[in-house]
Design an enzyme around this catalytic site. Structure first.
Site, PDB file in Angstrom:
ATOM      1  N   CYS A 137       4.482 -28.656  16.755  1.00  0.00           N
ATOM      2  CA  CYS A 137       3.520 -28.170  17.748  1.00  0.00           C
ATOM      3  C   CYS A 137       3.850 -26.708  18.041  1.00  0.00           C
ATOM      4  CB  CYS A 137       3.519 -29.028  19.008  1.00  0.00           C
ATOM      5  SG  CYS A 137       4.986 -28.916  20.050  1.00  0.00           S
ATOM      6  N   ARG A 196       4.505 -31.832  22.804  1.00  0.00           N
ATOM      7  CA  ARG A 196       3.926 -32.814  21.894  1.00  0.00           C
ATOM      8  C   ARG A 196       4.840 -33.235  20.748  1.00  0.00           C
ATOM      9  NH1 ARG A 196      -1.300 -29.481  20.521  1.00  0.00           N
ATOM     10  NH2 ARG A 196       0.282 -27.862  20.697  1.00  0.00           N
ATOM     11  N   ASP A 215      -2.713 -29.927  24.112  1.00  0.00           N
ATOM     12  CA  ASP A 215      -1.400 -29.469  24.563  1.00  0.00           C
ATOM     13  C   ASP A 215      -1.284 -29.671  26.073  1.00  0.00           C
ATOM     14  OD1 ASP A 215       0.959 -28.151  25.153  1.00  0.00           O
ATOM     15  OD2 ASP A 215       0.525 -26.451  23.830  1.00  0.00           O
TER      16      ASP A 215
END
Length: 159
Positions: A8, A14, A123
């Site tokens: 990520c 994440r 996100d």
């Protein structure tokens, strides 16, 4: 051994959530010794930082420790080191290709591409919704495990 790298933007929300949830699932299946699982960032913004407190809370609530995890950046050599490089969103893929180069061996995927509804994992750094991120990651983990099973990677073990 199957080597998986979750990626990520900052490696604090994440991708560590995906790393630890997927690892927990594999361990509970008794397959922990057949996998190497890690996570990394495309940016340098959070290098050395622990997972975001929102990710830590989700994992802690699941009884999963991420103690000692620190953000690292993906490196060109990671392309050769991993079998699957799983991004959380389209922007991650764009940045990974800039760092890694051409995906000549077709190792780069968006994590939710293995589901019935391919899409980005939002996100939570921006949305604040760690629960939604968890739901998407859980869906992606289950679908990816199903894919590995169908490909014969899990030795036909039912998931």
């Amino acid at each position: 051994m199957i080597k998986i790298l979750f990626v990520c933007h900052g490696n604090i929300c994440r991708s560590p959530m995906a790393e630890y949830i997927f690892r927990d699932k594999i361990e509970k299946m008794g397959l922990g010794n057949q996998f190497h699982i890690a996570s990394a960032a495309t940016s340098t913004e959070e290098l050395g930082n622990p997972p975001h407190h929102g990710t830590q809370k989700i994992l802690s609530d699941l009884g999963i420790s991420c103690y000692g995890k620190r953000a690292v950046q993906i490196q060109k050599k990671d392309y050769a080191a991993y079998d699957f490089i799983l991004a959380m969103d389209d922007r991650n893929i764009k940045n990974m290709r800039r760092i890694l180069g051409e995906d000549k061996n077709h190792k780069i995927y968006k994590f939710l591409d293995f589901t019935q509804e391919p899409r980005n994992i939002a996100d939570p750094w921006y949305t604040g919704n760690f629960d939604r991120t968890y739901e998407d990651i859980l869906e992606a983990c289950d679908s990816f495990l199903e894919y590995l099973n169908q490909e014969g990677v899990l030795g036909g073990m039912m998931i």
